[in-house]
Design an enzyme around this catalytic site. Structure first.
Site, mmCIF file in Angstrom:
data_model
loop_
_atom_site.group_PDB
_atom_site.id
_atom_site.type_symbol
_atom_site.label_atom_id
_atom_site.label_comp_id
_atom_site.label_asym_id
_atom_site.label_seq_id
_atom_site.Cartn_x
_atom_site.Cartn_y
_atom_site.Cartn_z
ATOM 1 N N TYR A 19 -47.993 -3.593 -55.406
ATOM 2 C CA TYR A 19 -48.422 -4.682 -56.461
ATOM 3 C C TYR A 19 -49.728 -4.340 -57.070
ATOM 4 O O TYR A 19 -50.020 -5.189 -58.251
ATOM 5 C CB TYR A 19 -48.540 -6.000 -55.640
ATOM 6 C CG TYR A 19 -46.991 -6.202 -54.969
ATOM 7 C CD1 TYR A 19 -46.369 -7.197 -56.029
ATOM 8 C CD2 TYR A 19 -46.724 -6.050 -53.905
ATOM 9 C CE1 TYR A 19 -45.293 -7.942 -55.558
ATOM 10 C CE2 TYR A 19 -45.459 -6.429 -53.474
ATOM 11 C CZ TYR A 19 -44.490 -7.296 -54.185
ATOM 12 O OH TYR A 19 -43.171 -7.901 -53.934
ATOM 13 N N ASP A 39 -47.357 7.934 -54.186
ATOM 14 C CA ASP A 39 -46.730 6.859 -53.165
ATOM 15 C C ASP A 39 -45.803 7.622 -52.372
ATOM 16 O O ASP A 39 -45.344 8.594 -52.943
ATOM 17 C CB ASP A 39 -46.061 5.696 -53.830
ATOM 18 C CG ASP A 39 -45.925 4.552 -52.994
ATOM 19 O OD1 ASP A 39 -46.388 3.633 -53.261
ATOM 20 O OD2 ASP A 39 -45.114 4.562 -52.060
ATOM 21 N N ARG A 155 -58.784 -8.737 -57.112
ATOM 22 C CA ARG A 155 -58.651 -10.272 -57.163
ATOM 23 C C ARG A 155 -58.038 -10.803 -58.019
ATOM 24 O O ARG A 155 -58.271 -11.653 -58.761
ATOM 25 C CB ARG A 155 -60.049 -10.439 -57.400
ATOM 26 C CG ARG A 155 -61.464 -9.809 -56.597
ATOM 27 C CD ARG A 155 -62.582 -9.952 -57.171
ATOM 28 N NE ARG A 155 -63.496 -11.046 -56.863
ATOM 29 C CZ ARG A 155 -64.518 -11.563 -57.372
ATOM 30 N NH1 ARG A 155 -64.823 -11.094 -58.584
ATOM 31 N NH2 ARG A 155 -64.865 -13.042 -56.932
ATOM 32 N N VAL A 156 -56.472 -10.418 -57.878
ATOM 33 C CA VAL A 156 -55.523 -10.850 -58.840
ATOM 34 C C VAL A 156 -54.544 -11.813 -57.945
ATOM 35 O O VAL A 156 -54.287 -11.566 -56.914
ATOM 36 C CB VAL A 156 -54.812 -9.589 -59.502
ATOM 37 C CG1 VAL A 156 -55.633 -8.995 -60.450
ATOM 38 C CG2 VAL A 156 -54.114 -8.891 -58.630
ATOM 39 N N LYS A 207 -64.833 -10.664 -50.674
ATOM 40 C CA LYS A 207 -63.373 -10.913 -50.908
ATOM 41 C C LYS A 207 -62.797 -11.650 -49.520
ATOM 42 O O LYS A 207 -62.182 -12.517 -49.938
ATOM 43 C CB LYS A 207 -62.922 -9.405 -50.844
ATOM 44 C CG LYS A 207 -61.136 -9.406 -50.922
ATOM 45 C CD LYS A 207 -60.512 -10.095 -51.910
ATOM 46 C CE LYS A 207 -59.279 -10.132 -51.797
ATOM 47 N NZ LYS A 207 -58.422 -9.163 -51.940
ATOM 48 N N CYS A 261 -52.571 -12.119 -49.035
ATOM 49 C CA CYS A 261 -53.982 -12.176 -48.873
ATOM 50 C C CYS A 261 -54.723 -13.372 -48.157
ATOM 51 O O CYS A 261 -55.342 -13.349 -46.982
ATOM 52 C CB CYS A 261 -54.626 -12.326 -50.302
ATOM 53 S SG CYS A 261 -54.716 -10.847 -51.270
ATOM 54 N N ARG A 326 -43.759 -11.573 -48.842
ATOM 55 C CA ARG A 326 -44.497 -11.190 -47.585
ATOM 56 C C ARG A 326 -45.262 -12.340 -46.945
ATOM 57 O O ARG A 326 -45.776 -13.079 -47.784
ATOM 58 C CB ARG A 326 -45.643 -10.052 -48.126
ATOM 59 C CG ARG A 326 -45.231 -8.799 -48.375
ATOM 60 C CD ARG A 326 -46.003 -7.800 -48.905
ATOM 61 N NE ARG A 326 -46.481 -8.050 -50.428
ATOM 62 C CZ ARG A 326 -47.730 -7.670 -50.842
ATOM 63 N NH1 ARG A 326 -48.276 -6.908 -50.322
ATOM 64 N NH2 ARG A 326 -47.875 -7.981 -52.279
ATOM 65 N N LYS A 404 -42.863 -29.406 -50.902
ATOM 66 C CA LYS A 404 -43.943 -29.049 -52.128
ATOM 67 C C LYS A 404 -44.244 -30.007 -53.197
ATOM 68 O O LYS A 404 -44.977 -29.998 -54.027
ATOM 69 C CB LYS A 404 -43.351 -27.923 -52.758
ATOM 70 C CG LYS A 404 -43.190 -26.502 -51.841
ATOM 71 C CD LYS A 404 -44.517 -25.821 -51.249
ATOM 72 C CE LYS A 404 -45.341 -25.272 -52.405
ATOM 73 N NZ LYS A 404 -46.518 -24.601 -51.688
#
Length: 427
Positions: A19, A39, A155-156, A207, A261, A326, A404
């Site tokens: 990603y 990879d 940081r995306v 981060k 994250c 994930r 939600k």
């Protein structure tokens, strides 16, 4: 090719084409660098060569094809010599005996070992993978080479990766000043945001602080949701009004926190210190939300006399409009429902892979007692009256549980549904 800036960096080897690695490698190649993308997954490498991406990201396929067609990007399964190496591999969390988690650095260390035979004195290694404080420095100390090492954490946001790669500010922490400046030279070729340089420990901590802040905010919202369920308040209305205050910004509650994250990074702080009790408590609260959702759903169904229900899950991915599952809260919700005797079917038009079987919409709702919305996909937000009318005859019972707050509840109620909303004690 011509060198970029003050440092003679022409060729870059990017380790990991997932990603983050693939967009980064493609971005660098499209900005003039000679890039080798590496990879260990041969199938993934061949798919990239053939323009068959499994990553659902706007604009990425065009960017990758442009990079490959320009001959600036070559993808392969083994590392090669380069002037700079960028490591973009996963750092998942490993469970510990005390119930906490710690960073699994095995992928990072494997990447370091893979490039080590090709690293020469004067080369630069950049670690983009999220890592605990002091990791960059420790890696440097094990290399025994006269090289430069920096940490530039990604940081995306999935779904906006290409836009944010360019526009977001970046932080680069070096083991010394030159390491940070060399890395900055690379990133400023495509980053339009500010690039801040510091030491590697600070960059690592920044981060983790960013994602821990969000995790704690979500935990607060989830705790408010539980309280509001108990005392007869609609948490969504309460948060909306509270956020009218100029210094308040409460995020939304939900069925848990997922992704690579926010649900992981706070643990990397917890593992380094005994002074992170608040951070750990927030992380545990969010990790327990799937159990809360499961118990709430089963409790409501039991009140209606429904035992061993068939439940339709809407949403397998960890957030809306992405294919990434994930750490998705849906996994644990489904697991717990199954353990409690429910039959579960899952529908997600975005997910390409999931631990549990994915169904078509018709298969998912056929004979169902309850629909549980766990992901805020636009396709769920935009369900209209005609769609509901088509759904109704296929259900056994008309019950929907919205975790939600994305459905148009009035439409579902008009169609005869009992609508339950997470955090709405004012039912």
């Amino acid at each position: 090719m011509e060198k970029h800036g003050d440092y003679d960096i022409k060729k870059i080897c990017v380790i990991g084409l997932g990603y983050i690695g693939l967009p980064t490698a493609s971005m660098l190649a499209n900005h003039g660098y000679d890039v080798v993308g590496v990879d260990v997954n041969e199938k993934r490498v061949n798919q990239i060569k053939n323009g068959e991406l499994k990553i659902e990201e706007p604009g990425l396929l065009t960017l990758v094809k442009g990079a490959i067609n320009s001959k600036n990007l070559n993808v392969r399964t083994s590392a090669t010599e380069a002037d700079a190496f960028i490591i973009c591999v996963p750092t998942p969390a490993l469970a510990k005996e005390d119930g906490s988690k710690k960073c699994d650095l095995s992928y990072v260390m494997s990447a370091v070992e893979a490039i080590l035979p090709f690293v020469k004195d004067g080369n630069l290694i950049v670690i983009e993978s999220t890592i605990p404080p002091e990791t960059t420095k420790k890696i440097y100390e094990t290399l025994n080479k006269k090289i430069y090492v920096a940490h530039c954490p990604e940081r995306v946001l999935p779904g906006k990766i290409l836009k944010e790669l360019v526009e977001n500010d970046r932080i680069i922490g070096g083991i010394n000043k030159k390491s940070a400046e060399m890395a900055k030279e690379i990133y400023k070729s495509f980053v339009e945001g500010q690039i801040y340089t510091t030491d590697s420990n600070t960059a690592e901590m920044v981060k983790l602080m960013e994602n821990t802040y969000r995790d704690i905010n979500i935990a607060l919202a989830n705790e408010f949701a539980k309280i509001c369920d108990e005392i007869g308040v609609n948490v969504w209305d309460a948060i909306k009004i509270a956020n009218k205050h100029p210094r308040v910004n409460i995020l939304n509650p939900g069925p848990g926190v997922g992704g690579h994250c926010i649900s992981i990074d706070p643990w990397f702080i917890v593992e380094k210190t005994n002074n992170a009790k608040f951070i750990r408590a927030a992380r545990e609260l969010n990790d327990n939300m799937p159990a809360y959702v499961c118990n709430s759903v089963l409790s409501e169904l039991k009140k209606l006399g429904i035992e061993k229900p068939k439940i339709s899950i809407f949403g397998a991915t960890y957030k809306g409009n992405v294919e990434d599952t994930r750490e998705s809260p849906s996994k644990n919700v489904i697991k717990m429902l199954l353990e409690n005797g429910a039959t579960v079917s899952t529908y997600d038009p975005h997910a390409s892979y999931f631990e549990y079987p994915l169904s078509t919409l018709d298969e998912c709702i056929s004979g169902s007692d309850c629909i549980v919305v766990l992901t805020d996909h636009d396709v769920f937000k935009t369900i209209k009256k005609d769609d509901i009318d088509e759904i109704c005859p296929k259900l056994k019972n008309k019950i929907v549980f919205d975790t939600k707050n994305i459905l148009e509840h009035s439409l579902w109620k008009k169609a005869g549904f009992t609508v339950k909303l997470l955090g709405n004690g004012a039912w």
